[in-house]
Design an enzyme around this catalytic site. Structure first.
Site: not given
Length: 291
Positions: A259-260
């Site tokens: 989950p950048c």
DNA sequence: ATTTGGTGTTGTG
DNA sequence: CACAACACCAAAT
């Protein structure tokens, strides 16, 4: 716009909803100071207001207004506040035992360094395919060890560019289109109803040491929570490397799953996103409704 | 509000 | 091996 992915429940849309939705988000954030009414927005993108409201809410589980609320700097700051330096470990425990689960997708990962895959994995075969997703067309790339890439394109016209972006990262690999193979991954990833333990999603991270460490930290951020670049830097033991962390986050090849999009600047500003800030906003707003 | 200087890692030549 | 580029940050204009 083939819609071969029919998701099992109705929280996720099919096909070109994202197009509409991203237009709204772009508009909403660009002139949010003017507080444009739903009618005004609908008029601008040429849609009926109630229809628009319905589409948007079906997509996000959130009305446009609530959505906007969820991606403001104020809101981001509030979420950052209980980031609590000591560790997210507390929330880690919490995540496992409560519905607000951590590791939302229940990912297991293995790392592969560039050297490792260059020597051992020349001729590594990567199969890929595009599928509809809540965030536009998604490009999935897999090896026989698991998911190695996930990218996005606004529409079919933009697909070649996304493909080039991704294939360029692993020169020397062999690429084969195989949508049958990637389809199950797409279904699993974008339908939260499938986010259960059991068979964890296998992901293979291909990158340098430093990048791997950063990406592993990203996986620790629970759904609906945020983390600053500098905090991440602290967690990997290089407190002054926030800038380097930013660069590493930006090169994450498996966006969304790693989950950048949950990494933001200390001010609460979203700063940047490889696949477009609008998409980052979309992801955060979408997630805000699912905590 | 804007600028400036200090950063760690990576990709390029 | 040096050097520029970067999804940053804090302190000083």
């Amino acid at each position: 716009m083939n819609m071969e992915i029919r998701l099992t429940n109705d929280i996720t849309p099919v096909g070109n909803d994202y197009r509409t939705v991203s237009d709204v988000i772009a508009l909403l954030t660009r002139d949010y100071q003017a507080q444009p009414s739903l009618d005004a927005i609908a008029r601008k993108i040429g849609q009926d207001a109630t229809e628009l409201q319905k589409t948007f809410t079906r997509w996000a589980g959130l009305s446009p207004k609530a959505f906007l609320q969820a991606v403001t700097i104020d809101h981001a700051k509030r979420l950052l506040k209980d980031e609590k330096l000591p560790l997210l470990e507390a929330s880690y425990e919490l995540g496992l035992s409560s519905p607000g689960r951590l590791h939302d997708l229940f990912v297991t990962h293995e790392a592969m360094s560039p050297g490792e895959w260059k020597t051992g994995g020349v001729g590594l075969e990567i199969r890929h395919g595009f599928h509809d997703s809540p965030f536009g067309r998604a490009l999935l790339m897999i090896t026989d060890r698991g998911l190695c890439g996930l990218a996005f394109a606004d529409d079919e016209a933009a697909e070649p560019e996304a493909l080039r972006d991704m294939t360029g990262r692993w020169p020397g690999a062999r690429f084969v289109e195989d949508r049958e193979a990637t389809r199950p991954y797409a279904v699993r990833i974008f339908d939260p109803a499938c986010w259960k333990p059991g068979e964890p999603l296998r992901v293979v991270l291909i990158g340098t040491d430093f990048q791997i460490r950063v990406w592993e930290q990203l996986l620790e951020i629970p759904l609906g929570r945020l983390c600053t670049y500098s905090h991440l830097a602290g967690r990997i033991g290089a407190p002054k490397a926030s800038r380097a962390v930013g660069a590493a986050v930006g090169r994450n090849p498996v966006s969304f799953v790693v989950p950048c999009h949950r990494a933001i600047g200390k001010s609460g500003a979203l700063t940047g996103y490889h696949w477009g800030l609008t998409r980052k906003r979309a992801m955060l707003g979408w997630e805000a409704a699912k905590v």
